[in-house]
Enzyme design. Structure first.
Site, PDB file in Angstrom:
ATOM      1  N   HIS A   3       0.846  -1.190   0.000  1.00 45.67           N
ATOM      2  CA  HIS A   3       0.000   0.000   0.000  1.00 45.67           C
ATOM      3  C   HIS A   3       0.882   1.242   0.000  1.00 45.67           C
ATOM      4  O   HIS A   3       2.052   1.189   0.367  1.00 45.67           O
ATOM      5  CB  HIS A   3      -0.889   0.058   1.254  1.00 45.67           C
ATOM      6  CG  HIS A   3      -1.862  -1.054   1.362  1.00 45.67           C
ATOM      7  ND1 HIS A   3      -2.885  -1.261   0.468  1.00 45.67           N
ATOM      8  CD2 HIS A   3      -1.979  -2.043   2.289  1.00 45.67           C
ATOM      9  CE1 HIS A   3      -3.604  -2.316   0.831  1.00 45.67           C
ATOM     10  NE2 HIS A   3      -3.063  -2.812   1.932  1.00 45.67           N
ATOM     11  N   CYS A  18      -4.864   4.775  -2.317  1.00 43.23           N
ATOM     12  CA  CYS A  18      -3.746   3.834  -2.416  1.00 43.23           C
ATOM     13  C   CYS A  18      -3.549   3.584  -3.912  1.00 43.23           C
ATOM     14  O   CYS A  18      -4.470   3.094  -4.584  1.00 43.23           O
ATOM     15  CB  CYS A  18      -4.077   2.535  -1.682  1.00 43.23           C
ATOM     16  SG  CYS A  18      -2.879   1.223  -1.954  1.00 43.23           S
ATOM     17  N   HIS A  30      -4.217   0.103  -5.419  1.00 41.25           N
ATOM     18  CA  HIS A  30      -5.590  -0.385  -5.225  1.00 41.25           C
ATOM     19  C   HIS A  30      -6.644   0.684  -5.484  1.00 41.25           C
ATOM     20  O   HIS A  30      -7.785   0.541  -5.074  1.00 41.25           O
ATOM     21  CB  HIS A  30      -5.734  -0.963  -3.809  1.00 41.25           C
ATOM     22  CG  HIS A  30      -4.749  -2.058  -3.531  1.00 41.25           C
ATOM     23  ND1 HIS A  30      -3.779  -1.962  -2.554  1.00 41.25           N
ATOM     24  CD2 HIS A  30      -4.554  -3.251  -4.138  1.00 41.25           C
ATOM     25  CE1 HIS A  30      -3.040  -3.057  -2.565  1.00 41.25           C
ATOM     26  NE2 HIS A  30      -3.489  -3.863  -3.515  1.00 41.25           N
ATOM     27  N   MET A  71      -9.924   1.887  -3.116  1.00 44.10           N
ATOM     28  CA  MET A  71      -9.250   2.154  -1.844  1.00 44.10           C
ATOM     29  C   MET A  71      -8.892   3.623  -1.756  1.00 44.10           C
ATOM     30  O   MET A  71      -7.880   4.070  -2.279  1.00 44.10           O
ATOM     31  CB  MET A  71      -8.006   1.270  -1.682  1.00 44.10           C
ATOM     32  CG  MET A  71      -7.398   1.313  -0.316  1.00 44.10           C
ATOM     33  SD  MET A  71      -6.146   0.041  -0.114  1.00 44.10           S
ATOM     34  CE  MET A  71      -5.569   0.403   1.521  1.00 44.10           C
TER      35      MET A  71
END
Length: 165
Positions: free
Chosen positions: A105, A150, A153, A158
Site C-alpha cells: 500500500h 492507495c 488499489h 481504496m
C-alpha cells in the site's frame, strides 16, 4: 443401677451436647474466615484501585502525547480499504497509517482534493509499505478536507479522507 442410669442419661443428653458443640464450632469456623476474607477483599480492592489509577494515568499520558487518528491500510478481513475511510482531527494533529493487510500500500494525496495552498506531494507517501505494521505519520496544519488513495488499489476503490477542523 445408678451406673446404668447415669450412662443412660449421658447417652440421652449426648446428642444435645454434640449439637451445641457443633453450633459453637460452626460459629467459630465461620466467623474466622469471614474476618480473613474481609481483609483479603479489602487488600484486593486496594490493589485493583491502584492498578486502575495507574492505568488511567497511563491513558491520560498516552492521550495527551498523541492527538490525532489511526488508519489501517487494509481491513482485518483482507478488504482493500482504509479503515476507517474518513477521520476527523483538529488543526495541528497527526494521522498515522498502519500497514495491516492486502499490501503493498501507499498513501497518495490528490492535488485537486486538498485545501488551497497545501502541497499534496509533501503529504503523500508514494513508496510502498510492504510489511505488516509499517507506519506513516503526517501532521495537518491547515483546516479543510484532504482526499487520498492507495495507488496500487485505487481501481478497487481504496480511498480515504482526512477532515481537519
Amino acid at each position: 443401677r445408678r451406673d446404668s442410669k447415669t450412662s443412660e442419661i449421658a447417652t440421652h443428653d449426648q446428642p444435645k451436647m454434640q449439637t451445641a458443640m457443633m453450633k459453637t464450632s460452626i460459629r467459630a469456623s465461620v466467623a474466622r474466615p469471614t474476618a480473613r476474607a474481609s481483609v483479603k477483599v479489602m487488600a484486593f480492592n486496594k490493589q485493583a484501585f491502584q492498578a486502575a489509577a495507574v492505568g488511567m494515568a497511563s491513558l491520560a499520558l498516552t492521550g495527551s502525547a498523541f492527538a490525532g487518528a489511526n488508519v489501517k491500510l487494509g481491513a482485518d478481513s483482507g478488504a482493500l480499504v482504509f479503515e476507517p475511510s474518513s477521520v476527523t482531527i483538529s488543526k495541528g494533529d497527526s494521522v498515522t497509517w498502519t500497514n495491516n493487510a492486502g499490501f503493498p500500500h501507499n498513501i497518495v494525496f490528490d492535488e485537486d482534493a486538498v485545501p488551497a495552498g497545501v502541497n499534496a506531494d509533501s503529504l503523500s507517501n508514494e513508496d510502498y509499505l510492504n510489511a505488516p505494521g509499517e507506519t506513516v505519520t503526517r501532521k495537518f496544519d491547515v483546516a479543510g478536507e484532504y482526499g487520498y488513495y492507495c495507488e496500487p488499489h485505487q481501481g478497487a476503490g481504496m480511498q480515504g479522507k482526512v477532515i481537519v477542523n
